[in-house]
Design a protein around this motif. Sequence first.
Motif, PDB file in Angstrom:
ATOM      1  N   LEU A  34       0.852  -1.181   0.000  1.00 22.54           N
ATOM      2  CA  LEU A  34       0.000   0.000   0.000  1.00 22.54           C
ATOM      3  C   LEU A  34       0.891   1.236   0.000  1.00 22.54           C
ATOM      4  CD1 LEU A  34      -2.534  -1.020   2.812  1.00 22.54           C
ATOM      5  CD2 LEU A  34      -2.678  -1.521   0.360  1.00 22.54           C
ATOM      6  N   SER A  35       0.569   2.202  -0.839  1.00 21.55           N
ATOM      7  CA  SER A  35       1.379   3.415  -0.941  1.00 21.55           C
ATOM      8  C   SER A  35       0.532   4.646  -0.674  1.00 21.55           C
ATOM      9  CB  SER A  35       2.003   3.533  -2.341  1.00 21.55           C
ATOM     10  OG  SER A  35       2.883   2.458  -2.590  1.00 21.55           O
ATOM     11  N   SER A  36       1.058   5.555   0.112  1.00 21.57           N
ATOM     12  CA  SER A  36       0.357   6.817   0.323  1.00 21.57           C
ATOM     13  C   SER A  36       0.364   7.617  -0.975  1.00 21.57           C
ATOM     14  CB  SER A  36       1.037   7.624   1.435  1.00 21.57           C
ATOM     15  OG  SER A  36       2.383   7.924   1.088  1.00 21.57           O
ATOM     16  N   PRO A  37      -0.730   8.310  -1.290  1.00 17.48           N
ATOM     17  CA  PRO A  37      -0.728   9.175  -2.476  1.00 17.48           C
ATOM     18  C   PRO A  37       0.405  10.191  -2.383  1.00 17.48           C
ATOM     19  CG  PRO A  37      -2.960   8.887  -1.645  1.00 17.48           C
ATOM     20  CD  PRO A  37      -2.046   8.290  -0.620  1.00 17.48           C
ATOM     21  N   ARG A  38       1.137  10.374  -3.464  1.00 18.45           N
ATOM     22  CA  ARG A  38       2.335  11.224  -3.455  1.00 18.45           C
ATOM     23  C   ARG A  38       1.951  12.702  -3.595  1.00 18.45           C
ATOM     24  NH1 ARG A  38       3.996   6.595  -1.489  1.00 18.45           N
ATOM     25  NH2 ARG A  38       5.500   5.427  -2.746  1.00 18.45           N
ATOM     26  N   VAL A  39       1.398  13.254  -2.522  1.00 16.53           N
ATOM     27  CA  VAL A  39       1.047  14.677  -2.514  1.00 16.53           C
ATOM     28  C   VAL A  39       2.314  15.518  -2.623  1.00 16.53           C
ATOM     29  CG1 VAL A  39      -0.047  16.526  -1.178  1.00 16.53           C
ATOM     30  CG2 VAL A  39      -1.039  14.222  -1.185  1.00 16.53           C
ATOM     31  N   THR A  40       3.343  15.141  -1.878  1.00 22.10           N
ATOM     32  CA  THR A  40       4.699  15.665  -2.059  1.00 22.10           C
ATOM     33  C   THR A  40       5.617  14.468  -2.253  1.00 22.10           C
ATOM     34  OG1 THR A  40       5.038  15.691   0.347  1.00 22.10           O
ATOM     35  CG2 THR A  40       4.310  17.753  -0.686  1.00 22.10           C
ATOM     36  N   ASP A  41       6.813  14.721  -2.741  1.00 23.56           N
ATOM     37  CA  ASP A  41       7.699  13.596  -3.067  1.00 23.56           C
ATOM     38  C   ASP A  41       9.161  13.977  -2.842  1.00 23.56           C
ATOM     39  OD1 ASP A  41       8.387  11.066  -3.917  1.00 23.56           O
ATOM     40  OD2 ASP A  41       8.294  11.543  -6.045  1.00 23.56           O
ATOM     41  N   TRP A  42       9.440  14.481  -1.639  1.00 24.91           N
ATOM     42  CA  TRP A  42      10.796  14.910  -1.317  1.00 24.91           C
ATOM     43  C   TRP A  42      11.450  13.922  -0.355  1.00 24.91           C
ATOM     44  CZ3 TRP A  42       7.386  19.413   0.143  1.00 24.91           C
ATOM     45  CH2 TRP A  42       7.091  20.206  -0.984  1.00 24.91           C
ATOM     46  N   GLY A  43      12.730  13.701  -0.561  1.00 26.97           N
ATOM     47  CA  GLY A  43      13.481  12.890   0.385  1.00 26.97           C
ATOM     48  C   GLY A  43      13.853  11.518  -0.128  1.00 26.97           C
ATOM     49  N   GLU A  44      14.546  10.783   0.740  1.00 22.82           N
ATOM     50  CA  GLU A  44      15.052   9.458   0.410  1.00 22.82           C
ATOM     51  C   GLU A  44      14.228   8.401   1.149  1.00 22.82           C
ATOM     52  OE1 GLU A  44      17.202  11.864   1.950  1.00 22.82           O
ATOM     53  OE2 GLU A  44      17.353  12.704  -0.064  1.00 22.82           O
ATOM     54  N   TRP A  45      14.123   7.239   0.513  1.00 23.25           N
ATOM     55  CA  TRP A  45      13.373   6.135   1.113  1.00 23.25           C
ATOM     56  C   TRP A  45      14.275   5.297   2.015  1.00 23.25           C
ATOM     57  CZ3 TRP A  45       8.252   5.334   1.104  1.00 23.25           C
ATOM     58  CH2 TRP A  45       7.484   6.036   0.169  1.00 23.25           C
ATOM     59  N   GLY A  46      13.750   4.935   3.175  1.00 26.47           N
ATOM     60  CA  GLY A  46      14.426   3.984   4.034  1.00 26.47           C
ATOM     61  C   GLY A  46      14.129   2.565   3.577  1.00 26.47           C
ATOM     62  N   PRO A 186      17.836  16.903   6.542  1.00 28.12           N
ATOM     63  CA  PRO A 186      17.997  18.330   6.858  1.00 28.12           C
ATOM     64  C   PRO A 186      18.775  19.056   5.764  1.00 28.12           C
ATOM     65  CG  PRO A 186      18.463  16.970   8.782  1.00 28.12           C
ATOM     66  CD  PRO A 186      18.316  16.030   7.629  1.00 28.12           C
ATOM     67  N   LYS A 187      18.289  20.234   5.403  1.00 25.32           N
ATOM     68  CA  LYS A 187      18.895  20.965   4.286  1.00 25.32           C
ATOM     69  C   LYS A 187      19.765  22.134   4.728  1.00 25.32           C
ATOM     70  CE  LYS A 187      15.013  21.625   2.004  1.00 25.32           C
ATOM     71  NZ  LYS A 187      14.093  21.987   0.904  1.00 25.32           N
ATOM     72  N   GLY A 188      19.921  22.305   6.036  1.00 29.97           N
ATOM     73  CA  GLY A 188      20.800  23.362   6.504  1.00 29.97           C
ATOM     74  C   GLY A 188      20.050  24.500   7.178  1.00 29.97           C
ATOM     75  N   HIS A 189      20.808  25.428   7.709  1.00 31.31           N
ATOM     76  CA  HIS A 189      20.253  26.545   8.475  1.00 31.31           C
ATOM     77  C   HIS A 189      19.412  27.466   7.592  1.00 31.31           C
ATOM     78  CE1 HIS A 189      19.935  29.324  11.780  1.00 31.31           C
ATOM     79  NE2 HIS A 189      20.494  30.306  11.086  1.00 31.31           N
ATOM     80  N   ASN A 190      18.249  27.854   8.120  1.00 32.76           N
ATOM     81  CA  ASN A 190      17.343  28.786   7.440  1.00 32.76           C
ATOM     82  C   ASN A 190      16.856  28.283   6.080  1.00 32.76           C
ATOM     83  OD1 ASN A 190      17.328  30.700   9.503  1.00 32.76           O
ATOM     84  ND2 ASN A 190      19.146  31.749   8.696  1.00 32.76           N
ATOM     85  N   VAL A 191      16.761  26.960   5.943  1.00 34.89           N
ATOM     86  CA  VAL A 191      16.216  26.363   4.723  1.00 34.89           C
ATOM     87  C   VAL A 191      14.983  25.550   5.105  1.00 34.89           C
ATOM     88  CG1 VAL A 191      16.678  24.858   2.753  1.00 34.89           C
ATOM     89  CG2 VAL A 191      18.518  26.249   3.706  1.00 34.89           C
ATOM     90  N   ASP A 192      13.974  25.558   4.252  1.00 37.43           N
ATOM     91  CA  ASP A 192      12.708  24.886   4.547  1.00 37.43           C
ATOM     92  C   ASP A 192      12.871  23.365   4.526  1.00 37.43           C
ATOM     93  OD1 ASP A 192      10.056  24.337   4.970  1.00 37.43           O
ATOM     94  OD2 ASP A 192       9.396  24.905   2.963  1.00 37.43           O
ATOM     95  N   ASP A 193      12.557  22.710   5.652  1.00 39.44           N
ATOM     96  CA  ASP A 193      12.603  21.250   5.754  1.00 39.44           C
ATOM     97  C   ASP A 193      11.180  20.699   5.845  1.00 39.44           C
ATOM     98  OD1 ASP A 193      15.538  20.589   6.034  1.00 39.44           O
ATOM     99  OD2 ASP A 193      15.324  22.013   7.685  1.00 39.44           O
ATOM    100  N   SER A 194      11.001  19.481   5.355  1.00 36.56           N
ATOM    101  CA  SER A 194       9.669  18.862   5.407  1.00 36.56           C
ATOM    102  C   SER A 194       9.654  17.524   6.140  1.00 36.56           C
ATOM    103  CB  SER A 194       9.119  18.666   3.988  1.00 36.56           C
ATOM    104  OG  SER A 194       9.930  17.761   3.253  1.00 36.56           O
ATOM    105  N   ALA A 195      10.822  16.928   6.401  1.00 38.40           N
ATOM    106  CA  ALA A 195      10.927  15.635   7.108  1.00 38.40           C
ATOM    107  C   ALA A 195      10.147  14.541   6.375  1.00 38.40           C
ATOM    108  CB  ALA A 195      10.498  15.773   8.564  1.00 38.40           C
ATOM    109  N   LEU A 196       9.216  13.849   7.056  1.00 38.90           N
ATOM    110  CA  LEU A 196       8.546  12.692   6.455  1.00 38.90           C
ATOM    111  C   LEU A 196       7.534  13.137   5.403  1.00 38.90           C
ATOM    112  CD1 LEU A 196       7.538   9.498   8.347  1.00 38.90           C
ATOM    113  CD2 LEU A 196       6.033  10.384   6.582  1.00 38.90           C
ATOM    114  N   ASN A 197       7.595  12.495   4.238  1.00 39.55           N
ATOM    115  CA  ASN A 197       6.685  12.824   3.138  1.00 39.55           C
ATOM    116  C   ASN A 197       5.695  11.707   2.820  1.00 39.55           C
ATOM    117  OD1 ASN A 197       7.577  15.332   0.916  1.00 39.55           O
ATOM    118  ND2 ASN A 197       8.780  14.986   2.754  1.00 39.55           N
TER     119      ASN A 197
END
Length: 213
Positions: A34-46, A186-197
């Motif tokens: 089962l896959s969550s709908p890809r509303v956003t698609d940022w980051g790496e898969w574990g 993490p993308k660094g200081h003062n950059v927008d992060d989203s964590a789990l997608n």
Amino acid sequence: MVNLHTILLVSCIFLTLSFSVESAIMKGSPGGILSSPRVTDWGEWGDFEYCKEGTYVIGMRLKTEPAQGPSDDTALNGVRFMCGIVGESQKVLHSPERQIQSREGNWGTWGVSYECPKSYAVGFQLRSEPHQKNHDDTGANNLRIFCSNSMKYLEGSGLSWGEWTEPQLCPLGWAMCGIRTQVESPKGHNVDDSALNNLDVQCCKLSQYNELL
């Protein structure tokens, strides 16, 4: 012309293969994903992490970061599933060896556990916020799991940005048994992060299914 001996031989081979496949499934071999709908698609898969053989997902815990006001928000950072068998003690269900998780974000804390009452988790629903363009992105915000005995859901203590996506359900007679998550590093200081997608969930055949009806 095909003779009777050939027909019987082919039939025996087919029945043997069918029995072998069904036996493997009944032992809990992995089924559909089962896959969550890809509303956003940022980051790496574990990597996929699985319940021990003969156990299935019974509950969950979420790692969330509370709203940060004017600072960057990441909302949902991690998902942890508890694996077990209906009727087991709380001590067993909450032991570290019965909990599975994949990749997780750097922010937030693990919250309380949510457990299906005398049943297994058979589906999930992710709350996701779409890309905010020039504003703060959070990706996934919260999670629900559906329980087999009533199809009611348990809702985590995540945040409320975005919308609930379509429920994702295992086939009848199957339950959740594995997980992998997509998390933006993490993308660094003062950059927008989203964590789990996003998350993918493995379903396995319930060998005890008839006992639960």
